[in-house]
Each structure stands twice: as C-alpha cells, then as structure tokens.
Design an enzyme around this catalytic site. Structure first.
Site, mmCIF file in Angstrom:
data_model
loop_
_atom_site.group_PDB
_atom_site.id
_atom_site.type_symbol
_atom_site.label_atom_id
_atom_site.label_comp_id
_atom_site.label_asym_id
_atom_site.label_seq_id
_atom_site.Cartn_x
_atom_site.Cartn_y
_atom_site.Cartn_z
ATOM 1 N N CYS A 17 6.134 -4.031 46.273
ATOM 2 C CA CYS A 17 6.110 -4.452 44.802
ATOM 3 C C CYS A 17 5.069 -3.472 44.211
ATOM 4 O O CYS A 17 5.237 -2.206 44.253
ATOM 5 C CB CYS A 17 6.060 -5.850 44.844
ATOM 6 S SG CYS A 17 6.476 -6.273 42.817
ATOM 7 N N ASP A 71 18.272 -5.701 43.185
ATOM 8 C CA ASP A 71 17.149 -5.937 42.438
ATOM 9 C C ASP A 71 17.081 -5.794 41.127
ATOM 10 O O ASP A 71 17.100 -4.948 40.369
ATOM 11 C CB ASP A 71 16.029 -4.616 42.824
ATOM 12 C CG ASP A 71 14.448 -5.160 42.614
ATOM 13 O OD1 ASP A 71 14.300 -5.699 41.496
ATOM 14 O OD2 ASP A 71 13.640 -4.425 43.160
ATOM 15 N N HIS A 96 15.030 -7.734 45.240
ATOM 16 C CA HIS A 96 13.357 -7.601 44.898
ATOM 17 C C HIS A 96 12.911 -8.586 46.016
ATOM 18 O O HIS A 96 13.248 -9.633 46.354
ATOM 19 C CB HIS A 96 12.916 -7.722 43.740
ATOM 20 C CG HIS A 96 11.476 -7.203 43.507
ATOM 21 N ND1 HIS A 96 11.251 -6.020 43.310
ATOM 22 C CD2 HIS A 96 10.271 -7.887 43.531
ATOM 23 C CE1 HIS A 96 10.140 -5.760 43.125
ATOM 24 N NE2 HIS A 96 9.288 -7.014 43.265
#
Length: 197
Positions: A76, A131, A169
């Site tokens: 991330c 995502d 994600h």
C-alpha cells in the site's frame, strides 16, 4: 514490525522496518480503519521518506549489506515508498504490493508513471484488478496499472507487473479477512521471494 517483515526474517533475510511516522510523535498506531491513520499519512513527505530510506540504507551498510545485497518490499503506502526507493537508489531488488500514486503522485513525489523510466533497481509490481475506490482509499484502476507497465518498460533495469484478476486492495493482508485473497497473496509472496533471490 509487520508480519511480512517477520516472514522475510524467517526466510533468512535481515529485515529492517522503518517507522515512517516517527516525526508525528507516536511510537505505536493501532491497526484499524484507514481514517484513524489519515492524519499521520498526511505528515509524510518526499524529503522525509527519502531521508528514512537513506537512514535504513546506512544502517544496513554499517551491518555489511551493500546496496546490491539490499532489497525493499512495501505494501500500500509502503509499496509507493518501495517504488520511490527503487527510483532513487540502485539496489538489488524492489517489490511493490498495490502501491498507489500512479497517475497522481503521493507524498510530494511525481506520479509513478512519470518516474518509472528512471527506475535504478529491478522492480516487481503486484496489483489486484478489483482495487476499487472504498473506505481504504481511492483505488488503483487497471488502466493506471497498465500505464505503469508501459512506463516501467523504458527503465534500464528489469521490471515486471503482475495483475491478479480476483484480488482487490490489500489482498496480501491476512489481518483483514474481508480483503485478503489467499491464492493471490500466496502467488505474490512466491514471486516476491523469487524476485529477491
């Protein structure tokens, strides 16, 4: 230190986990909703992050690890930081798990697609096709990932991007079962260790 740092150490690597929020006068942040850490994320800057990377590299060098024997792995926002490290340093390897900032830069860095041709470190990017924008962030569209692939192909070092069609994600984060995608996480980790080797 996160579980991936411990996994790298268990695989025989000397793992260093920088505390990126040390300038915010906090030693521990509870793992929870993204909104709780947003004020800390907003304190991150290009200058500060590059300084933290340099500090880690100096620490590793003092322990006998040359840049060619040093790798950086991030998830991330850490994935964005690992990418920045790969642009600004000639290291052995770098891996980004779902790092954002491809079309619009983060933390004061230019967009990743703009920086990608300047990669100095062999770089692997791992992204989930699902995502999408949510409470964890703005999302990383497939179109941006493909733009990053094209830009990274111009680098003088090997680059590779792997997309996972069934992953979103944080697909590697087993602490968040609603996001974790086991098959993608396991393949991504296998590819990470192969890239480091």
């Amino acid at each position: 230190m996160c579980s991936s740092d411990l996994r790298l150490a268990a695989d025989g690597y000397h793992a260093v986990a920088p505390h990126l929020y040390h300038r915010a006068d906090t030693t521990v942040l509870e793992y929870g909703p993204a909104q709780a850490v947003t004020p800390y994320i907003q304190t991150l800057t290009e200058e500060g992050l590059l300084g933290d990377i340099d500090a880690c590299l100096r620490l590793l060098a003092a322990s006998g690890f040359t840049p060619s024997r040093t790798a950086v792995v991030g998830f991330c926002q850490g994935g964005t930081v690992s990418f920045a490290a790969a642009v600004h340093n000639a290291l052995g390897a770098a891996v980004t798990f779902y790092g954002g900032g491809i079309a619009e830069g983060r933390f004061g860095f230019p967009p990743m697609a703009e920086l990608a041709p300047k990669l100095q470190t062999p770089w692997l990017g791992l992204y989930g096709d699902l995502d999408l924008p949510s409470d964890h962030g703005a999302g990383i569209p497939v179109e941006e990932v493909e733009a990053l692939r094209r830009a990274a192909a111009a680098a003088v070092v090997p680059t590779e991007i792997v997309r996972y069609p069934e992953a979103g994600h944080a697909f590697h984060c087993h602490a968040r079962p609603e996001l974790y995608h086991r098959a993608s996480a396991e393949d991504g980790w296998r590819r990470t260790l192969a890239w480091l080797a």
